[in-house]
Design an enzyme around this catalytic site. Structure first.
Site, PDB file in Angstrom:
ATOM      1  N   CYS A 168       0.838  -1.203   0.000  1.00 41.41           N
ATOM      2  CA  CYS A 168       0.000   0.000   0.000  1.00 41.41           C
ATOM      3  C   CYS A 168       0.868   1.246   0.000  1.00 41.41           C
ATOM      4  O   CYS A 168       1.435   1.631   1.035  1.00 41.41           O
ATOM      5  CB  CYS A 168      -0.928  -0.001   1.219  1.00 41.41           C
ATOM      6  N   CYS A 216      -0.376   4.054   2.278  1.00 43.52           N
ATOM      7  CA  CYS A 216      -0.115   3.789   3.697  1.00 43.52           C
ATOM      8  C   CYS A 216       1.342   4.045   4.064  1.00 43.52           C
ATOM      9  O   CYS A 216       1.635   4.617   5.124  1.00 43.52           O
ATOM     10  CB  CYS A 216      -0.465   2.346   4.041  1.00 43.52           C
ATOM     11  N   ASP A 217       2.267   3.611   3.200  1.00 47.20           N
ATOM     12  CA  ASP A 217       3.664   3.530   3.606  1.00 47.20           C
ATOM     13  C   ASP A 217       4.633   4.382   2.794  1.00 47.20           C
ATOM     14  O   ASP A 217       5.831   4.429   3.117  1.00 47.20           O
ATOM     15  CB  ASP A 217       4.129   2.066   3.528  1.00 47.20           C
TER      16      ASP A 217
END
Length: 329
Positions: A133, A136-137
């Protein structure tokens, strides 16, 4: 007989449980015996969930959501659902060890699973350079050199997004042409930070405590090469967890559970769905949580309407009995 059963223990499931419990519905939440907590259990720092300005570890966030749900009266059972019967007014949910539960309504919040490469070090280095993701990261890869695996729209979107942070993004694809739409390809080709590695597949990930490089195998001649990177984003798709509802609930062309408009209502009365299992696009913790809210409110309204109908039928039966007694006298 339960009022509501929630299947799934990610942000959608626990948020639905919080709302349902506060509405006095005493929900039962069935979490997996192995994967309780959903995908966030495999995530390290979560910095984009509202209310945590300093970030929070994924497992800690899920623990707090569970504690909040239980505080208001949710019963959580760590067991796997093996089959469901959703067709009647009484919904039946069978588990592996805890028996069969019956309920007047069910919320599916079973999420989706990222497709993985299946490499031995993929899980070991999850959260240490391996991710599924970018949203997300990506922030954690500022000034890094990273690789994205995939050739579809998701891979192009991930790669383009990651150029906001990384100095260099390699796109590794097993063919010499992409599946992505033309507009997504054009954006990626035009980005000077993106370099394509064609006709290659990742066969190994190196690094003791963090990703240090990839072993690539040529799909044309079988030769092996090494690619030094500090991160690997796997963007080869995801699969909604809908195996329990095949033949009972309608699915979309994306394979997710179909719901009516912005609601959580499925094609069966009393059955609702929330989170990534209905969302093929965003797949974020906060959107899943919001979706869980919708499902709980929809279920609450359904049950209230059902009670009104049942109360009306009871009143009519009593009135008929009274009329018969009066006539008999």
């Amino acid at each position: 007989m339960r009022e509501i059963i929630i299947i799934g223990s990610g942000p959608a499931g626990f948020t639905a449980a919080i709302y349902a419990a506060r509405a006095g519905l005493s929900p039962l939440l069935l979490a997996s015996s192995v994967q309780a907590g959903g995908e966030l259990m495999n995530t390290t720092e979560v910095e984009n969930f509202p209310g945590f300005p300093d970030g929070i570890q994924g497992p800690e966030l899920m623990m707090k959501l569970q504690e909040q749900a239980e505080k208001f009266g949710t019963e959580v059972i760590l067991d796997d659902v093996t089959s469901v019967d959703l067709t009647g007014e009484v919904k039946k949910v069978e588990t592996g060890y805890s028996g069969t539960f019956e309920s007047r309504s069910v919320i599916f919040a079973t999420g989706s699973a990222y497709r993985k490469l299946g490499l031995p070090d993929e899980e070991r280095l999850s959260g240490r350079g391996v991710s599924w993701c970018a949203t997300c990261d990506g922030f954690f890869f500022k000034t890094k050199t990273i690789a994205v695996v995939g050739g579809g729209d998701s891979a192009m979107e991930e790669a383009t997004f990651l150029t906001r942070f990384a100095d260099k993004v390699y796109v590794v694809h097993r063919k010499d042409t992409l599946r992505a739409s033309k507009i997504m390809q054009d954006r990626a080709f035009a980005n000077e930070k993106i370099e394509f590695v064609w006709n290659s597949e990742v066969v190994g990930i190196s690094g003791e405590n963090a990703v240090e490089g990839l072993s690539l195998k040529s799909t044309t001649d079988g030769s092996i090469s090494e690619l030094p990177v500090q991160g690997l984003f796997v963007a080869i798709g995801n699969d909604p967890r809908v195996h329990l509802v095949h033949g009972q609930l309608d699915l979309t062309v994306d394979g997710t559970i179909a719901v009516a408009g912005r609601s959580s209502k499925t094609n069966l009365e009393g059955v609702f769905a929330a989170g990534d299992v209905i969302d093929p696009h965003y797949r974020q913790a906060v959107t899943a949580a919001a979706s869980g809210t919708v499902a709980a409110l929809d279920a609450e309204h359904f049950l209230a309407a059902l009670d009104q109908v049942e109360d009306g039928e009871t009143a009519r039966v009593i009135a008929d009995v009274v009329d018969e007694l009066v006539a008999a006298d």
